[in-house]
Design a protein around this motif. Sequence first.
Motif, PDB file in Angstrom:
ATOM      1  N   GLU A 115      -7.602 -10.835 -21.570  1.00  0.00           N
ATOM      2  CA  GLU A 115      -8.015  -9.482 -21.136  1.00  0.00           C
ATOM      3  C   GLU A 115      -8.866  -9.517 -19.939  1.00  0.00           C
ATOM      4  N   LYS A 116      -9.802 -10.509 -19.743  1.00  0.00           N
ATOM      5  CA  LYS A 116     -10.547 -10.953 -18.495  1.00  0.00           C
ATOM      6  C   LYS A 116      -9.632 -10.829 -17.259  1.00  0.00           C
ATOM      7  N   LEU A 117      -8.350 -11.710 -17.466  1.00  0.00           N
ATOM      8  CA  LEU A 117      -7.656 -11.886 -16.386  1.00  0.00           C
ATOM      9  C   LEU A 117      -6.969 -10.532 -15.895  1.00  0.00           C
ATOM     10  N   LYS A 118      -6.485 -10.058 -16.794  1.00  0.00           N
ATOM     11  CA  LYS A 118      -5.945  -8.586 -16.654  1.00  0.00           C
ATOM     12  C   LYS A 118      -6.654  -7.738 -15.984  1.00  0.00           C
ATOM     13  N   LEU A 119      -8.217  -7.699 -16.415  1.00  0.00           N
ATOM     14  CA  LEU A 119      -8.931  -6.696 -15.899  1.00  0.00           C
ATOM     15  C   LEU A 119      -9.516  -7.053 -14.512  1.00  0.00           C
ATOM     16  N   PHE A 120      -9.479  -8.430 -14.348  1.00  0.00           N
ATOM     17  CA  PHE A 120      -9.526  -8.781 -13.192  1.00  0.00           C
ATOM     18  C   PHE A 120      -8.759  -8.669 -12.059  1.00  0.00           C
ATOM     19  N   TYR A 121      -7.496  -8.538 -12.329  1.00  0.00           N
ATOM     20  CA  TYR A 121      -6.404  -8.079 -11.475  1.00  0.00           C
ATOM     21  C   TYR A 121      -6.309  -6.602 -11.252  1.00  0.00           C
ATOM     22  N   SER A 122      -6.673  -5.931 -12.186  1.00  0.00           N
ATOM     23  CA  SER A 122      -6.819  -4.498 -11.786  1.00  0.00           C
ATOM     24  C   SER A 122      -7.982  -4.042 -11.053  1.00  0.00           C
ATOM     25  N   TYR A 123      -9.210  -4.819 -11.131  1.00  0.00           N
ATOM     26  CA  TYR A 123     -10.341  -4.459 -10.564  1.00  0.00           C
ATOM     27  C   TYR A 123     -10.171  -4.885  -8.967  1.00  0.00           C
ATOM     28  N   PHE A 124      -9.421  -6.064  -8.962  1.00  0.00           N
ATOM     29  CA  PHE A 124      -9.267  -6.568  -7.750  1.00  0.00           C
ATOM     30  C   PHE A 124      -8.408  -5.942  -6.822  1.00  0.00           C
ATOM     31  N   ASP A 125      -7.241  -5.577  -7.476  1.00  0.00           N
ATOM     32  CA  ASP A 125      -6.155  -5.090  -6.663  1.00  0.00           C
ATOM     33  C   ASP A 125      -6.629  -3.402  -6.392  1.00  0.00           C
ATOM     34  N   GLU A 126      -7.486  -2.800  -7.092  1.00  0.00           N
ATOM     35  CA  GLU A 126      -7.946  -1.475  -6.668  1.00  0.00           C
ATOM     36  C   GLU A 126      -8.958  -1.617  -5.713  1.00  0.00           C
ATOM     37  N   THR A 127      -9.830  -2.647  -5.755  1.00  0.00           N
ATOM     38  CA  THR A 127     -10.876  -2.607  -4.591  1.00  0.00           C
ATOM     39  C   THR A 127     -10.310  -3.075  -3.265  1.00  0.00           C
ATOM     40  N   CYS A 128      -9.166  -3.899  -3.331  1.00  0.00           N
ATOM     41  CA  CYS A 128      -8.532  -4.305  -2.088  1.00  0.00           C
ATOM     42  C   CYS A 128      -7.882  -3.159  -1.469  1.00  0.00           C
ATOM     43  N   LYS A 129      -7.052  -2.510  -2.361  1.00  0.00           N
ATOM     44  CA  LYS A 129      -6.318  -1.373  -1.839  1.00  0.00           C
ATOM     45  C   LYS A 129      -7.249  -0.379  -1.168  1.00  0.00           C
ATOM     46  N   THR A 130      -8.536  -0.281  -1.894  1.00  0.00           N
ATOM     47  CA  THR A 130      -9.401   0.927  -1.502  1.00  0.00           C
ATOM     48  C   THR A 130      -9.965   0.363  -0.028  1.00  0.00           C
ATOM     49  N   GLN A 131     -10.467  -0.910  -0.195  1.00  0.00           N
ATOM     50  CA  GLN A 131     -11.154  -1.396   1.143  1.00  0.00           C
ATOM     51  C   GLN A 131     -10.528  -2.015   2.077  1.00  0.00           C
ATOM     52  N   SER A 132      -9.154  -1.941   2.138  1.00  0.00           N
ATOM     53  CA  SER A 132      -8.300  -2.347   3.178  1.00  0.00           C
ATOM     54  C   SER A 132      -8.139  -1.375   4.515  1.00  0.00           C
ATOM     55  N   SER A 133      -8.563   0.005   4.008  1.00  0.00           N
ATOM     56  CA  SER A 133      -8.437   1.031   4.943  1.00  0.00           C
ATOM     57  C   SER A 133      -9.753   1.291   5.440  1.00  0.00           C
ATOM     58  N   TRP A 134     -11.088   0.409   4.973  1.00  0.00           N
ATOM     59  CA  TRP A 134     -12.313   0.679   5.523  1.00  0.00           C
ATOM     60  C   TRP A 134     -12.334  -0.059   6.835  1.00  0.00           C
ATOM     61  N   VAL A 135     -13.456   0.414   7.694  1.00  0.00           N
ATOM     62  CA  VAL A 135     -13.659   0.076   8.950  1.00  0.00           C
ATOM     63  C   VAL A 135     -15.117  -0.926   9.040  1.00  0.00           C
ATOM     64  N   VAL A 136     -15.024  -2.046   9.639  1.00  0.00           N
ATOM     65  CA  VAL A 136     -16.015  -2.808  10.070  1.00  0.00           C
ATOM     66  C   VAL A 136     -15.733  -3.064  11.607  1.00  0.00           C
ATOM     67  N   PHE A 137     -16.289  -2.583  12.425  1.00  0.00           N
ATOM     68  CA  PHE A 137     -15.960  -2.436  13.910  1.00  0.00           C
ATOM     69  C   PHE A 137     -16.254  -3.798  14.570  1.00  0.00           C
ATOM     70  N   ASP A 138     -17.307  -4.595  13.939  1.00  0.00           N
ATOM     71  CA  ASP A 138     -17.617  -5.567  14.788  1.00  0.00           C
ATOM     72  C   ASP A 138     -16.948  -6.845  13.991  1.00  0.00           C
ATOM     73  N   GLU A 139     -16.243  -7.689  14.874  1.00  0.00           N
ATOM     74  CA  GLU A 139     -15.477  -8.787  14.380  1.00  0.00           C
ATOM     75  C   GLU A 139     -16.456  -9.818  13.557  1.00  0.00           C
ATOM     76  N   GLN A 140     -17.536 -10.177  14.300  1.00  0.00           N
ATOM     77  CA  GLN A 140     -18.390 -11.035  13.521  1.00  0.00           C
ATOM     78  C   GLN A 140     -18.895 -10.499  12.080  1.00  0.00           C
ATOM     79  N   LEU A 141     -19.259  -9.218  12.196  1.00  0.00           N
ATOM     80  CA  LEU A 141     -19.626  -8.849  10.842  1.00  0.00           C
ATOM     81  C   LEU A 141     -18.527  -8.722   9.877  1.00  0.00           C
ATOM     82  N   ARG A 142     -17.431  -8.271  10.406  1.00  0.00           N
ATOM     83  CA  ARG A 142     -16.247  -8.346   9.484  1.00  0.00           C
ATOM     84  C   ARG A 142     -15.784  -9.704   8.928  1.00  0.00           C
ATOM     85  N   GLU A 143     -16.129 -10.792   9.619  1.00  0.00           N
ATOM     86  CA  GLU A 143     -15.677 -12.205   9.325  1.00  0.00           C
ATOM     87  C   GLU A 143     -16.828 -12.460   8.249  1.00  0.00           C
TER      88      GLU A 143
END
Length: 616
Positions: free
Chosen positions: A527-555
């Motif tokens: 259950e934990k593994l399944k829940l992790f994948y759910s949270y992780f995929d949702e977070t990555c999908k959402t935040q992939s379109s977010w913006v961090v303009f400064d390269e150093q800050l992004r890294e």
Amino acid sequence: MAENGEEKLLAVARHIARTLGHNDDTMADDILQIFSNFDGRFSREKMTDDDPRPCAPLEHSLKSLHRQISQYVASDNPIWADSADSSAFLDSVDELISTIKDWSPMAGDKSINACLARADDLLQQSMFRLEGEFRSLMERGGDSFELCDSTTANLSFDDDDDGDEDDSDDSDSNQIPVAQPVNDYDIIIDALPSVTVNDLNEIAKRMVSAGFGKECSHVYSSCRREFLEESMSRLGLQKLSIEEVQKMPWQEVEEQIDRWVKATNVALRILFPSERRLCDRVFFGFSSAADLSFMEVCRGSTIQLLNFADAIAIGSRSPERLFKVLDVFETLRDLMPEFEAVFSDQYCLLLRNEAVTIWKRLGEAIRGIFMELENLIRRDPAKAAVPGGGLHPITRYVMNYLRAACRSTQTLEQVFEKDSSSSLSVQMAWIMELLESNLEVKSKIYRDPALCSVFMMNNGRYIVQKVNDNELCSLLGDDWIRKHNAKVRQYHSNYQRSSWNKVFGVLKTDNIPSAPSGAAGARSLKEKLKLFYSYFDETCKTQSSWVVFDEQLREELKIAITKLLLPAYGNFIVKFQNSPDICKHPERLIKYTVEDVEARIDELFQGTGASAGGKK
């Protein structure tokens, strides 16, 4: 002339004798005898005049002077075309002035007073002719002026040095030419030849001596004013009223300001000093006439320059106008010593004071522009959110604006020093505080707390970077930098806590043994593994379109997420694989390897968009 002088001397002696002995002929004879014994020129024969009238000698002198002067007054030819004629005419005028002066104390005698009236009329005719000769010399001498130190080009600032030859061939021959740029202000204009200046001075002496100084100044100033106005026109400066300037589109005003700055420098450093020098030479020995003439020559052009500056000072306080207003302010400030030096006499006091007043008014305008910038920040609406939590346009505008303004730090410090209630450092800190408050209000538009933190982190980082490598740093101070760097780190922590702590919490296995057994333990891991994948995929999908303009800050953000998740995920997978009750093939339930998770994290913050775009 010597004959006239002796006649005048004899006439005075006769007058004294008659006055003292008017009731006693014997006394009069005794007085005549005394004069005769004193000087042979006062012989009884000479002192005895057939014409007993006291005005007779004066009439004789006036007839002689009228004969000499009238031939020049009535002549159609310029008197100064021949040096002998000009000298003779001036000698006659001198004699006339002297005669009037000598006989004026005896004006109580009606006959003498009548003669003096005719003498005054002759003097006026002489002055009228001298005035004409003065004007003629001014006009002829000004036809071809020279610039000292071998500079022969006319004065102007045309940016286009390479003119179109075809256009110049077709141009109107009467058009006022626009000359080449002037970069050296160490120039004095000899607008009139030295010989002409000397002749003008001789005429000015007679006119001032005869009480016609104002008329002489008027003729001089009218001629020189025309020359000066033409020079200003060649500098590309238009005659614009304050109302006309305020109605012009700002782009046109900017062009006019550029020309005004250059024209004002030429006027105060070359044209006006040259006019001052010429006035002093023409009216040498008559400082008051020189001062009056100079003021009348330069007043119109000076008012033209100051009116334009005043139009800028009382115009719109729109923030984008700051930099051109600074140009005008700095020009007047830098030329204030020239104003003080050139306009130092009593007649120019009003012009000098007006320059100082308008300069101060420009300072008030600059402070007003900063107040308008504050209002602009306050009024900037918190309507639509910037996509991906990127850099807000108001942040970019304000910071780039302040950076540009700080190129004139010394000037701005001078401006704000005039206002004892503030200073440039205080002003900048206040604007930064307003900007941060405005951004905090805008951040509330985001429903996701993590995205709110990214927005504040982006804008906070941009602000700090813009301050760091600029005069703003010295104005705001190191403490301000440290404080705002700490704020950015806090936004970073807030982002991680509100976004990834939830994902990280799923991977905690504190109550699960390293090799769990039993159906309950296996089911918990699944259950934990399944829940992790759910949270992780949702977070990555959402935040992939977010913006961090400064390269150093992004890294930095990616590294922090990686350090948080990868060790925990790796440990979890090991426990999962070591659980005997999971299934025979636990790898089938493992969606990502540790490397896969790291790759997904590396895809975060890839958002693009005009408003959230890169750093500028």
